[in-house]
Design an enzyme around this catalytic site. Structure first.
Site, PDB file in Angstrom:
ATOM      1  N   ARG A   1     -10.195 -11.768   2.085  1.00 37.71           N
ATOM      2  CA  ARG A   1     -11.014 -12.870   1.556  1.00 37.71           C
ATOM      3  C   ARG A   1     -10.278 -14.203   1.659  1.00 37.71           C
ATOM      4  O   ARG A   1     -10.892 -15.258   1.829  1.00 37.71           O
ATOM      5  CB  ARG A   1     -11.449 -12.545   0.119  1.00 37.71           C
ATOM      6  CG  ARG A   1     -10.330 -12.408  -0.865  1.00 37.71           C
ATOM      7  CD  ARG A   1     -10.714 -11.620  -2.114  1.00 37.71           C
ATOM      8  NE  ARG A   1     -10.779 -10.181  -1.860  1.00 37.71           N
ATOM      9  CZ  ARG A   1     -11.102  -9.270  -2.770  1.00 37.71           C
ATOM     10  NH1 ARG A   1     -11.401  -9.619  -4.009  1.00 37.71           N
ATOM     11  NH2 ARG A   1     -11.141  -7.997  -2.453  1.00 37.71           N
TER      12      ARG A   1
ATOM     13  N   LYS B   1       0.842  -1.201   0.000  1.00 36.46           N
ATOM     14  CA  LYS B   1       0.000   0.000   0.000  1.00 36.46           C
ATOM     15  C   LYS B   1       0.878   1.253   0.000  1.00 36.46           C
ATOM     16  O   LYS B   1       2.011   1.219   0.476  1.00 36.46           O
ATOM     17  CB  LYS B   1      -0.867   0.016   1.263  1.00 36.46           C
ATOM     18  CG  LYS B   1      -1.968  -1.013   1.291  1.00 36.46           C
ATOM     19  CD  LYS B   1      -2.764  -0.906   2.582  1.00 36.46           C
ATOM     20  CE  LYS B   1      -3.879  -1.940   2.636  1.00 36.46           C
ATOM     21  NZ  LYS B   1      -4.929  -1.730   1.632  1.00 36.46           N
TER      22      LYS B   1
HETATM   23  N1  BES Z   1      -8.108  -3.860   4.398  1.00 36.48           N
HETATM   24  C1  BES Z   1      -8.241  -3.478   3.048  1.00 36.48           C
HETATM   25  C2  BES Z   1      -9.528  -2.696   2.767  1.00 36.48           C
HETATM   26  C3  BES Z   1      -9.643  -1.367   3.473  1.00 36.48           C
HETATM   27  C4  BES Z   1      -9.133  -0.237   2.875  1.00 36.48           C
HETATM   28  C5  BES Z   1     -10.286  -1.274   4.679  1.00 36.48           C
HETATM   29  C6  BES Z   1      -9.251   0.980   3.531  1.00 36.48           C
HETATM   30  C7  BES Z   1     -10.409  -0.045   5.320  1.00 36.48           C
HETATM   31  C8  BES Z   1      -9.892   1.084   4.737  1.00 36.48           C
HETATM   32  C9  BES Z   1      -8.217  -4.695   2.132  1.00 36.48           C
HETATM   33  O1  BES Z   1      -7.409  -5.730   2.579  1.00 36.48           O
HETATM   34  C10 BES Z   1      -7.682  -4.254   0.824  1.00 36.48           C
HETATM   35  O2  BES Z   1      -6.559  -3.874   0.771  1.00 36.48           O
HETATM   36  N2  BES Z   1      -8.523  -4.322  -0.209  1.00 36.48           N
HETATM   37  C11 BES Z   1      -8.141  -3.920  -1.506  1.00 36.48           C
HETATM   38  C12 BES Z   1      -8.683  -4.919  -2.486  1.00 36.48           C
HETATM   39  C13 BES Z   1      -8.187  -4.713  -3.884  1.00 36.48           C
HETATM   40  C14 BES Z   1      -6.719  -5.055  -3.962  1.00 36.48           C
HETATM   41  C15 BES Z   1      -8.987  -5.593  -4.795  1.00 36.48           C
HETATM   42  C16 BES Z   1      -8.719  -2.532  -1.756  1.00 36.48           C
HETATM   43  O3  BES Z   1      -9.843  -2.273  -1.334  1.00 36.48           O
HETATM   44  O4  BES Z   1      -8.015  -1.710  -2.342  1.00 36.48           O
HETATM   45 MN    MN Z   2      -5.400  -5.526   1.938  1.00 37.90          MN
END
Ligand code: BES
Ligand code: MN
Ligand code: ZN
Length: 480
Positions: free
Chosen positions: A331, A257
């Protein structure tokens, strides 16, 4: 914060709170203060709206009594919870140490919701503040409620569950990791009669939890699955499973990230925290239902042993997954937890909670959690529990067209779809692990676990979202 109940209004209360409906005349509330209260209300445009406060000082001989009129609008239970929150917010660091709230004649449930509002809004976490200025320290130590305490034990249990969930979401990720999450939760539920299962890495390997372990393999911290089972109904009664995403820190892994805001990912275990809080609540109030709470606990880190984009992992179900993006890890954790609980405990229904997708925040912001379900009745029950408690939910669709988007050319599925409908394709992924005949709902609570400003019953920070709706759902649907 201590909440006490009393039968009569103590004569010497120096701080007195009273609930006021929006249509109420402000007369006869405090002896000799009718004109003062009417004038103050007019002067401050106080009209008893839910959550509003009129704060006045009433002369009494050579002393003054502080009187807080708390608006409860039309007088529904939720408004009483807001009013309790408003009282706590007003007095928490005010210098006042004790207050009396006279709720004589108010229904027991509304009274208990008021007390819950006080307790919830007063919760805070100051453990690491060694230099908090005196004026910012909490002073309010006791609220005495004049009223019926018949419903308080149940609401108190929920407030305690909420406090646990908030604590877990608040603790920093160097302190809270899978093993210490387990320790903290087991300490909190000690003696409540929950049946405990902890799966370590060896057991998870033997069980074939390749999806969950793949996420964890880049971390120095070992993965855990924690299960807490509450047997509050007969052995033949149907079992409800609650499953929570417990990523104690989500860097994204190799699909790392951006730095800005990454610290938020300490609360990527908010789903597991809600499950822990709900189980504490159910066991504390001895709910007449059989419920198992399963928490999938991992840390998602990049290192030399981390999983790569392109890796194919085999889940506990036997289905294979191409890991396109290591940041779509929630997931991967949940799918093995869902399989495990189905194989070992045969629940009739599963509700999972997860901070699963940023796309959910794009869609709903911080007002509603997203709901996805394969069962209309279950969806309606959860929506209703959300409305009753204030943990609001909004339903999204599932459909074959979305499911196709996660087909993989090399494995049974891939862990991400295209850009569009990211929250729905995440839900479709989970649905592939739900057995036929099992009613399932997925709550994507990414926007709800953490608040960047104060709310009616929380200060900014961890909200404890999920505990109240789960507790209510169990009470309405699984008990009796
Ligand atoms: N934990 C994150 C989602 C999230 C983002 C929760 C911001 C709370 C605040 C999750 O694991 C994630 O990174 N999801 C990705 C999925 C994508 C790679 C398909 C996302 O939402 O960007
Ligand atoms: Mn994630
Ligand atoms: Zn995550």
């Amino acid at each position: 914060m201590q909440i006490a109940f009393a039968a009569d209004r103590p004569a010497d209360a120096t701080v007195l709170a009273l609930a006021v409906r929006n249509d109420a005349a402000l007369t006869g509330l405090v002896d000799g203060a009718d004109a003062l209260l009417a004038g103050a209300a007019a002067g401050q445009r106080f009209a008893g709206e839910a959550g509003s406060v009129l704060d006045v000082f009433v002369p009494q001989g050579d002393k003054v009594q502080r009187v807080l009129l708390l608006g409860v609008g039309a007088g529904d239970d939720a408004a009483f919870e807001r009013a309790g929150g408003a009282l706590a917010a007003r007095l928490l660091t005010s210098g006042v140490t004790a207050a009396v709230a006279d709720l004589s004649g108010v229904e027991p449930l509304a009274t208990a919701r008021f007390a819950a509002g006080v307790a919830q809004r007063a919760w805070r976490f100051d453990e690491y503040r060694t230099k908090l200025p005196e004026k910012q320290k909490p002073t309010l130590a006791r609220v005495t409620i004049v009223g019926d305490d018949a419903e308080w034990a149940g609401r108190d249990a929920v407030s305690q569950g909420l406090a646990l969930a908030r604590l877990l979401a608040t603790l920093p990720p160097n302190i809270l990791y899978p093993e210490s999450f387990v320790d903290r939760v087991l300490q909190a539920v000690d003696g409540l009669g929950l049946e405990v299962t902890v799966l370590g890495e060896q057991e998870l390997t033997e069980l074939g939890a390749g999806a969950l372990l793949g996420v964890s393999q880049g971390s120095r911290r070992e993965a855990r699955v924690l299960a807490l089972k509450w047997n509050g109904a007969g052995a033949d009664a149907p079992l409800t499973a609650l499953v929570g995403k417990g990523v104690t820190f989500d860097t994204g892994g190799i699909s790392i990230k951006p730095a800005a805001g990454m610290e938020d990912m300490k609360w990527d275990m908010g789903g597991a925290a809600a499950v822990a809080g709900a189980m504490l609540s159910l066991a504390t109030r001895k709910a007449k239902a059989n419920v198992i709470g399963v928490m999938g606990l991992v840390e998602n880190m990049p290192d030399g042993n981390a999983q790569r984009p392109g890796d194919v992992v085999t889940s506990m179900s036997g289905q294979t997954i191409e890991v396109i993006n290591t940041d779509a890890e929630g997931r991967l954790v949940l799918c093995d937890c869902i399989t495990w609980v189905q194989n070992t405990h045969k629940p009739v229904r599963i509700v999972d909670l997860a901070t699963l997708t940023g796309a959910m925040i794009v869609a709903l912001g911080n007002e509603y959690g997203g709901l996805f379900s394969n069962d209309d009745a279950l969806a309606e029950q959860l929506l209703a529990a959300g409305r009753e408690t204030g943990d609001k939910l909004w339903r999204f669709p599932l459909a074959d067209g979305y499911d196709k988007l996660i087909d993989s050319p090399i494995a049974d599925m891939k862990n991400v779809g295209p850009r569009g409908a990211g929250s729905i394709t995440a839900a479709q992924f989970l649905q592939r692990f739900v057995d036929d005949g099992v009613a399932w709902a997925h709550l994507d609570i990414a926007g709800m676990v953490w608040a960047d400003k104060d709310g009616a019953t929380w200060g900014k920070g961890a909200t404890g979202y999920g505990v109240r709706v789960l507790d209510r759902f169990v009470a309405d649907v699984c008990e009796g």
